[in-house]
Design an enzyme around this catalytic site. Structure first.
Site, PDB file in Angstrom:
ATOM      1  N   LEU A 589       0.839  -1.201   0.000  1.00 16.05           N
ATOM      2  CA  LEU A 589       0.000   0.000   0.000  1.00 16.05           C
ATOM      3  C   LEU A 589       0.869   1.245   0.000  1.00 16.05           C
ATOM      4  O   LEU A 589       0.468   2.301  -0.465  1.00 16.05           O
ATOM      5  CB  LEU A 589      -0.894   0.011   1.240  1.00 16.05           C
ATOM      6  N   GLY A 593       8.645   5.817   6.766  1.00 15.31           N
ATOM      7  CA  GLY A 593       9.995   5.877   7.301  1.00 15.31           C
ATOM      8  C   GLY A 593      10.412   4.602   8.011  1.00 15.31           C
ATOM      9  O   GLY A 593      11.585   4.310   8.135  1.00 15.31           O
ATOM     10  N   PHE A 594       9.458   3.805   8.437  1.00 12.67           N
ATOM     11  CA  PHE A 594       9.775   2.657   9.276  1.00 12.67           C
ATOM     12  C   PHE A 594       9.607   1.322   8.585  1.00 12.67           C
ATOM     13  O   PHE A 594       9.931   0.301   9.135  1.00 12.67           O
ATOM     14  CB  PHE A 594       8.901   2.657  10.518  1.00 12.67           C
ATOM     15  N   GLY A 595       9.051   1.349   7.400  1.00  8.78           N
ATOM     16  CA  GLY A 595       8.835   0.072   6.756  1.00  8.78           C
ATOM     17  C   GLY A 595       7.721   0.161   5.744  1.00  8.78           C
ATOM     18  O   GLY A 595       7.399   1.231   5.242  1.00  8.78           O
ATOM     19  N   VAL A 597       3.836  -0.948   4.282  1.00 10.98           N
ATOM     20  CA  VAL A 597       2.477  -1.321   4.648  1.00 10.98           C
ATOM     21  C   VAL A 597       1.856  -2.144   3.540  1.00 10.98           C
ATOM     22  O   VAL A 597       1.898  -1.757   2.368  1.00 10.98           O
ATOM     23  CB  VAL A 597       1.616  -0.072   4.915  1.00 10.98           C
ATOM     24  N   ASP A 712       1.365  14.426  16.470  1.00  4.46           N
ATOM     25  CA  ASP A 712       1.707  14.480  15.052  1.00  4.46           C
ATOM     26  C   ASP A 712       0.448  14.469  14.192  1.00  4.46           C
ATOM     27  O   ASP A 712       0.343  13.720  13.235  1.00  4.46           O
ATOM     28  CB  ASP A 712       2.638  13.312  14.684  1.00  4.46           C
TER      29      ASP A 712
END
Ligand code: NAG
Ligand code: NAG
Ligand code: NAG
Ligand code: NAG
Ligand code: NAG
Ligand code: NAG
Length: 936
Positions: A589, A593-595, A597, A712
């Site tokens: 999808l 920044g972290f991986g 989806v 955020d």
């Protein structure tokens, strides 16, 4: 004569010999040995009856041992209860240690003083058979945690029970009432770990009641109504607890001299019955949420009650409140003065914009919107005093009683919404142009009160006096409430505590066994040819019960959800591989920044979003963050917050499973619609989205006793469903706000352009930084421009200052509005109101910004013109089917979450060490990527 004296001497010698051999003497020698008394006590005589501070009967039985404050050390001997004639035992103020011996059976013992020692435990049979006992002092001993034993009931003569700072836990026993202790005058249990409510049985014989400063997490709480009947009281110290609700009537407490109620959560006005009490000498009401006028006590009373430490309307004692405030407090009385209002209704002007539920026009209250505030009690006839009222919305609460006739006199009323309550009786006749909404009240129209309402708690309309019903939903006792409560409570335990154990039963389950236990749901995955059932067990009450991660890798058919863990919702890596087609490229999808989806699809077609962290990215900080996000998301559940459905920790793999939001982010519809070939959002949809977001964030801020701050908020963290209703995502940055909701210094997170100035400069966090970001988002919705747009000329790159400049006059303002919006007069008015709210929310100083609740009020009164449909059919919501598929169950829980305030979740401990700082140029947050595949 001489012979007589000789005889007497002989006799007493004989007696001495006799009792030196008796049991008492032996016990006293043991006591002496154990305590090693200093020489000045003179415990050297062979006969203990000659010892200092010891008294005996004439036949040598020990009756009094009074050795307080003698610097004695040691441990009391276990055979002390052989001193069966003992009446007084005093060892206070020594350094005695060890376990107290049993005193059971000392049926002459009247007084025990053990205070200020180092005793470490008290045996459970300590009070057994002490049938003459009148006074017990156990204060200031470092006992192991203990509860007051039931055996104390066998001491009917009790006058004093004093155990301050004695490590007592549990509730205050019911038996401290006149039925058991007709002479109890002193009950001192301050500085313990007591919790729960004041028992309604506390007796009228009690004169001095100290329950202050409980150190248990929940402290003593609930109402203090019982004081009303404790007519013997002279001294009451309840400070430093969590008592709530209004002050009771003090009329009968004619001897009351000293009253300390400070540092609680008491609400409502200070009753005249207290102000007028002539016996009163000292009163301390500081740090509560008391309302109405500041009381004016007689000059002989020493008063401690800083006005600003309560919610009084004006600082000056005795000055009446504004009539609007008075009317609202009259209304509040029938609701039991809930703390939600006492907290927010401050000052003497309900039209400042910060009063929860109140909307004004030119200083006149026009809308009262108490939708879904968990209110109990009745509808006050005093609403009729607010003559400017146009809309009265009381929907989705637990109000009972009837609709007062007085409301028909409101000259400006256009809408009365009492839907989804427990209102009964005839609906009075309103003017024909008044819209009256009564749906979702089972007994509306029926004359008699509902037979199910056993409690009859609320006042009936018209009788607005008397002791007002408790505002706490805990006070409710109607049997429907209990049924609903237990079902909802069950689901709530399931959802909130997050104590889920999903496990796959390969065993065949009989269809008839619908409910296996009150806390077990059986759910069939509906895929072909399988008898497998996914069983969800709600494991009792343990919350945060460690993180024993036990994976049972059993059979691994395509549908296996094989999950075993106490404390969370774990999904095995195998399942996630299966549903994402082994993390196939075509299911991506998006990337954050972290991986990455991925979209996943369960067998019945339900879609999920699986966030898979890149293993290299997973530093220790990342792991902390991961855990923090789980901890938060499993607790925080709301219709307008993206739900965490499960997670997986497996070797280096870190995966989170979320509900899938098919329409992706709000940014797509505001900023990228051209590229994506989608239609920009029309104004009514934007308004609904804004309201959804406001509700989600309001919930975060008000969660239980604690407050969560998102930190955020931005359009890429707002996700949309197919109905274009919004949910707030990405709680990776959430951090627990400290108690008292003050701001905390913390590492800077968040995204440039949405940062509140005080946060950017000092890194200090409060709920008001989310309010600021929300204001920026509103500006973006109005203008269609990003918070920071580097394609604009220098002086208008930053949205907030530009927007403020454009807001100055009508013409420039029209130019600022997103050109894709069709502006008829009505829309323009609505946009202007939101623009005003946006400016208010992003005010420079945090204190100038309203609470999210205010944003909800403003937006809901605008949005209601278009009636965003809240699914609010209570039948549908509570009618829980125990034979649901997992996705169905998930949907039900989500529906429920919007309805039931989730409390009891205070066990969450924020321990994340967040360092995620999103840079404006890179797509930030995981949630960015929850977009539908079609969009990319
Ligand atoms: C109890 O014991 C502690 C440490 O063992 C000591 O510091 C304290 O003074 C003692 N208290 C009394 C009242 O003797
Ligand atoms: C209270 O009891 C608990 C458990 O027995 C013990 O760990 C704690 O130290 C005690 N607290 C005090 C103040 O003595
Ligand atoms: C006070 O006593 C009266 C009469 O005994 C009883 O009806 C009432 O419920 C009591 N009130 C409280 C708050 O316990
Ligand atoms: C009243 O309570 C406040 C706040 O806890 C405290 O500082 C003050 O000393 C108390 N005053 C009296 C008279 O007890
Ligand atoms: C406010 O209400 C008062 C009394 O109902 C009325 O006289 C006044 O005109 C109202 N003000 C506005 C601006 O509507
Ligand atoms: C009414 O009370 C029940 C039980 O106390 C609670 O579960 C439910 O959420 C309440 N309903 C509303 C609309 O607040």
């Amino acid at each position: 004569m001489a012979a007589g004296i000789t005889f007497l001497v002989f006799c007493s010698l004989l007696a001495a010999v006799a009792h030196s051999q008796s049991g008492d003497s032996a016990v006293m020698q043991d006591l002496k040995k154990a305590l090693n008394p200093p020489s000045q006590l003179g415990w050297t005589d062979p006969d203990p009856c000659n010892w200092k501070n010891v008294q005996c009967t004439r036949d040598g039985r020990v009756t009094r041992i009074q050795i307080g404050h003698q610097s004695l050390a040691g441990t009391l001997p276990v055979n002390l209860n052989k001193l069966t004639s003992l009446q007084v035992f005093e060892v206070q103020g020594n350094q005695l240690t060890g376990s107290l011996p049993s005193f059971s059976g000392l049926n002459s013992l009247q007084s025990i003083l053990l205070s200020n020692n180092n005793f470490t435990s008290i045996p459970p049979d300590f009070f057994d058979g002490l049938t003459s006992l009148t006074d017990v002092y156990l204060d200031y001993n470092p006992f192991n945690s203990w509860t007051i034993p039931d055996s104390l009931k066998s001491v009917p003569t009790l006058r004093t029970f004093s155990a301050t700072s004695a490590n007592i836990s549990g509730p205050i026993p019911e038996f401290f009432g006149s039925d058991t202790f007709s002479s109890l005058a002193t009950l001192h249990l301050a500085f313990n770990y007591l919790e729960g409510p004041l028992p309604a049985t506390l007796g009228s014989s009690i004169q001095s009641l100290w329950l202050n400063g409980q150190m248990s997490r929940s402290r003593l709480n609930g109402s203090i109504d019982v004081l009303q009947n404790m007519t013997g009281l002279t001294e009451v110290w309840l400070h430093g607890n969590a008592f709530s609700g209004p002050l009771p009537d003090f009329t009968q407490l004619v001897g009351l001299q000293n009253l300390s109620l400070r540092d609680n959560g008491l609400t409502g006005p200070v009753p005249d019955s207290l102000v007028g009490l002539t016996s009163l000498r000292v009163v301390n009401l500081t740090n509560n949420m008391l309302q109405g006028k500041t009381p004016e006590f007689s000059r002989s009373v020493q008063v401690d009650m800083r006005a600003d430490s309560n919610s009084f309307c004006l600082p000056d004692p005795g000055v009446e409140c504004d009539s609007r405030v008075t009317s609202l407090l009259n209304v509040d009385q029938n609701l039991g003065y809930p703390s939600t209002f006492a907290e927010s209704w401050k000052g003497n002007d309900p039209c400042t914009g910060s009063w929860k539920g109140i909307t004004c026009n030119n200083g006149n209250i026009t809308v009262v919107n108490f939708h879904g505030m968990g209110l109990t009690g009745t509808i006050s006839p005093s609403f009729s005093q607010i003559t400017s009222l146009q809309r009265l919305v009381l929907s989705n609460n637990n109000l009972t009683g009837t609709i007062p006739n007085e409301l028909t006199t409101l000259p400006n009323l256009v809408q009365l919404d009492v839907s989804n309550n427990q209102i009964y009786g005839k609906v009075p006749l309103f003017r024909s142009n008044v819209l009256v909404i009564t749906a979702g009240n089972l007994n509306i129209g029926k004359d008699a009160p509902p037979p199910t309402s056993g409690g009859g708690k609320g006042n009936t309309p018209g009788s607005s006096s008397g002791s007002s019903g408790s505002g706490n939903s805990s006070g409710k006792k109607s049997s429907t409430g209990v049924v609903v409560g237990s079902v909802v409570g069950g689901v709530c335990a399931l959802v909130c505590a997050g104590v889920l154990v999903f496990c796959l039963n390969r065993t065949k389950r009989k269809r008839s066994g619908r409910v296996q236990s009150p806390h077990t749901m059986v759910i069939h995955p509906r895929h072909s040819g399988s008898e497998d059932a996914v069983k969800i067990t709600i494991a009792g009450s343990s919350v945060n019960g460690g993180t024993s991660e036990t994976y049972s890798h059993g059979s691994s058919g395509p549908s296996d959800l094989h999950i075993v863990e106490a404390g969370n919702m774990v999904i095995s890596i195998q399942v996630l591989r299966n549903v994402t087609d082994n993390f196939s490229e075509k299911n991506i999808l998006g990337r954050g920044g972290f991986g990455t989806v991925y979209k996943g699809e369960l067998h019945d077609g339900t879609k999920i979003a699986v966030k898979r962290m890149e293993s290299g990215v997973m530093s220790e900080k990342g792991l902390d963050e991961f855990k923090s996000e789980i901890a938060v998301l499993t607790k925080v559940r709301h219709r307008h917050l993206v739900a965490l459905l499960g997670y997986c920790l497996d070797g280096n793999e870190r995966l989170l499973v979320y509900e899938y939001m098919p329409q992706g982010t709000l940014s797509r519809f505001l900023f990228n619609w051209k590229e994506e070939g989608i239609k920009p959002l029309e104004w009514t949809k934007r308004l609904t989205v804004a309201l959804d977001v406001a509700r989600g964030v309001e919930y975060l801020h008000g969660l239980a006793q604690q407050s969560f701050i998102h930190r955020d908020l931005k359009p890429s963290n707002i996700l949309l469903g197919d109905d274009m209703r919004a949910k707030v995502a990405d709680f990776g940055l959430v951090r627990l706000a400290p108690d008292g909701k003050a701001s905390i210094a913390t590492k800077l997170a968040g995204t440039f352009g949405y940062l509140a100035p005080e946060y950017a400069v000092t890194g200090r966090v409060s709920t008001k930084i989310d309010v600021f970001s929300f204001g920026v988002i509103l500006m973006e919705m109005i203008t269609g421009r990003k918070a920071l747009d580097e394609n604009q000329p220098d002086d208008s790159q930053h949205l907030v200052p530009w927007f403020r400049r454009m807001l100055i006059n009508k013409d420039t303002f029209r130019k600022a509005i997103d050109p894709t919006l069709e502006l008829d007069e009505e829309t323009l008015a609505s946009v202007s109101t939101v623009a005003e709210l946006a400016g208010h929310c992003s005010a420079r100083e945090p204190y100038q910004r309203p609470d999210m609740g205010h944003a909800v009020n403003v937006l809901s009164s605008l949005a209601e013109l278009w009636k965003p449909s809240e699914p609010s059919d209570p039948e549908d919501i509570y009618g829980i089917d125990y034979d649901m598929t997992l996705p169905q169950a998930v949907k039900k829980w989500q529906a429920l979450e919007g309805m039931s305030g989730i409390d009891g979740s205070s066990s969450y401990i924020g321990s994340s060490d967040n360092t995620q700082t999103s840079i404006p140029t890179r797509p930030s947050g995981f949630a960015d990527s929850f977009t539908s595949a079609d969009g990319r």
